[in-house]
Design a protein around this motif. Structure first.
Motif, PDB file in Angstrom:
ATOM      1  N   ILE A 176       0.837  -1.191   0.000  1.00  0.00           N
ATOM      2  CA  ILE A 176       0.000   0.000   0.000  1.00  0.00           C
ATOM      3  C   ILE A 176       0.874   1.243   0.000  1.00  0.00           C
ATOM      4  N   PRO A 177       0.901   1.988  -1.105  1.00  0.00           N
ATOM      5  CA  PRO A 177       1.724   3.199  -1.148  1.00  0.00           C
ATOM      6  C   PRO A 177       1.119   4.310  -0.295  1.00  0.00           C
ATOM      7  N   LEU A 178       1.962   5.097   0.321  1.00  0.00           N
ATOM      8  CA  LEU A 178       1.531   6.210   1.153  1.00  0.00           C
ATOM      9  C   LEU A 178       2.002   7.503   0.490  1.00  0.00           C
ATOM     10  N   ARG A 211      -8.605   3.380   1.418  1.00  0.00           N
ATOM     11  CA  ARG A 211      -9.013   4.208   2.568  1.00  0.00           C
ATOM     12  C   ARG A 211      -7.966   4.109   3.674  1.00  0.00           C
ATOM     13  N   ILE A 212      -7.445   2.906   3.872  1.00  0.00           N
ATOM     14  CA  ILE A 212      -6.364   2.721   4.844  1.00  0.00           C
ATOM     15  C   ILE A 212      -5.184   3.606   4.466  1.00  0.00           C
ATOM     16  N   ALA A 213      -4.834   3.615   3.171  1.00  0.00           N
ATOM     17  CA  ALA A 213      -3.708   4.421   2.698  1.00  0.00           C
ATOM     18  C   ALA A 213      -3.954   5.908   2.946  1.00  0.00           C
ATOM     19  N   ASP A 214      -5.158   6.388   2.647  1.00  0.00           N
ATOM     20  CA  ASP A 214      -5.475   7.807   2.832  1.00  0.00           C
ATOM     21  C   ASP A 214      -5.366   8.208   4.303  1.00  0.00           C
ATOM     22  N   LEU A 215      -5.926   7.394   5.173  1.00  0.00           N
ATOM     23  CA  LEU A 215      -5.908   7.713   6.597  1.00  0.00           C
ATOM     24  C   LEU A 215      -4.494   7.658   7.163  1.00  0.00           C
ATOM     25  N   ALA A 216      -3.749   6.614   6.797  1.00  0.00           N
ATOM     26  CA  ALA A 216      -2.376   6.479   7.285  1.00  0.00           C
ATOM     27  C   ALA A 216      -1.514   7.626   6.776  1.00  0.00           C
ATOM     28  N   ALA A 218      -2.443  10.656   5.922  1.00  0.00           N
ATOM     29  CA  ALA A 218      -2.807  11.884   6.621  1.00  0.00           C
ATOM     30  C   ALA A 218      -2.200  11.916   8.023  1.00  0.00           C
ATOM     31  N   ALA A 219      -2.275  10.791   8.723  1.00  0.00           N
ATOM     32  CA  ALA A 219      -1.726  10.738  10.081  1.00  0.00           C
ATOM     33  C   ALA A 219      -0.216  10.930  10.073  1.00  0.00           C
ATOM     34  N   LEU A 220       0.459  10.375   9.078  1.00  0.00           N
ATOM     35  CA  LEU A 220       1.921  10.440   9.019  1.00  0.00           C
ATOM     36  C   LEU A 220       2.436  11.790   8.547  1.00  0.00           C
ATOM     37  N   SER A 221       1.546  12.691   8.187  1.00  0.00           N
ATOM     38  CA  SER A 221       1.979  14.029   7.788  1.00  0.00           C
ATOM     39  C   SER A 221       2.703  14.724   8.940  1.00  0.00           C
ATOM     40  N   ARG A 222       2.477  14.267  10.169  1.00  0.00           N
ATOM     41  CA  ARG A 222       3.143  14.860  11.333  1.00  0.00           C
ATOM     42  C   ARG A 222       4.648  14.581  11.334  1.00  0.00           C
ATOM     43  N   LEU A 223       5.077  13.580  10.556  1.00  0.00           N
ATOM     44  CA  LEU A 223       6.491  13.227  10.534  1.00  0.00           C
ATOM     45  C   LEU A 223       7.246  13.917   9.403  1.00  0.00           C
TER      46      LEU A 223
END
Length: 225
Positions: A176-178, A211-216, A218-223
């Motif tokens: 799953i690409p992020l 959907r998993i990719a989109d949510l993950a 978005a959450a990882l934008s903090r890094l």
């Protein structure tokens, strides 16, 4: 009279009966005299009995469809509940540094995935020393960017599978690409794996994984810087 050159055909008879619904009312005795072959053997059955068999078959088929709908509906509710719990965990965590591990670990636990791993790159210097931000060669980054949708299928010896605890047990995988935006290169890759060859197969839908990719992502934008 019927022209000898144009004899009555089966279609003519079928059309006549279809357009003359009161025929069997006037010739009710035929209903008991017409004999048909039963699909459940070579015995002959009456027209009424054959119709009853057809109705039973239709009812049985509808029952199976209803059972499938109920089963899928139940599965969807369970999946939606798990996704809700996973998303809630992403929103409530304060540990940005451990977020990638949480994403992979919670997916593995909540969705009963045998193995999961994650790598991210181009992160803020504060996170560059973490294990999830290291050991990603250029060809893996290029592979992740080339994936416009998650890959589901057999493990074809992908380098990214070596991130898992037991790469040999990864028979089928979902990669799953992020990415922060569909038009941007990927900044991470999430791997789900199973020893079951059918767990992740090429014909499965990827909407849920997207959907998993989109949510993950978005959450990882903090890094990210």
């Amino acid at each position: 009279m019927t022209n000898a050159m144009n004899p009555i055909t089966e279609d003519d008879i079928a059309n006549y009966l279809a357009n003359t619904p009161d025929f069997f009312e006037r010739h009710a005795q035929l209903l008991g005299q017409v004999q048909l072959t039963s699909p459940h053997g070579n015995r002959a059955v009456s027209l009424q009995e054959r119709q009853a068999e057809m109705l039973r078959e239709k009812i049985k088929a509808l029952e199976h469809r209803l059972m499938d709908m109920v089963r899928h509906g139940t599965e969807n509710v369970v999946t939606a509940d798990r996704l809700h719990r996973w998303t809630r965990g992403l929103l409530t965590t304060r540990d940005a540094r451990g977020l990638p591990w949480q994403i992979a670990g919670d997916l593995q636990t909540l969705f009963l995935v045998p193995q999961a791993a994650i790598k991210v790159w181009d992160v803020h210097p504060d996170f560059a020393s973490e294990g999830y931000a290291q050991g990603v060669p250029d060809d893996v980054r290029a592979l992740a960017t080339s994936l416009t949708t998650p890959y589901c299928g057999a493990n074809a010896g992908f380098d990214a599978v070596n991130w898992l605890g037991d790469a040999r047990a990864a028979v089928s995988v979902a990669m799953i690409p992020l990415r922060a935006d569909p038009q941007e290169p990927a900044f991470g890759l999430l791997i789900l794996a199973s020893p079951d060859a059918q767990r992740f197969h090429p014909d499965m839908g990827t909407d849920f994984l997207e959907r998993i990719a989109d949510l993950a992502s978005a959450a990882l934008s903090r890094l990210r810087p």
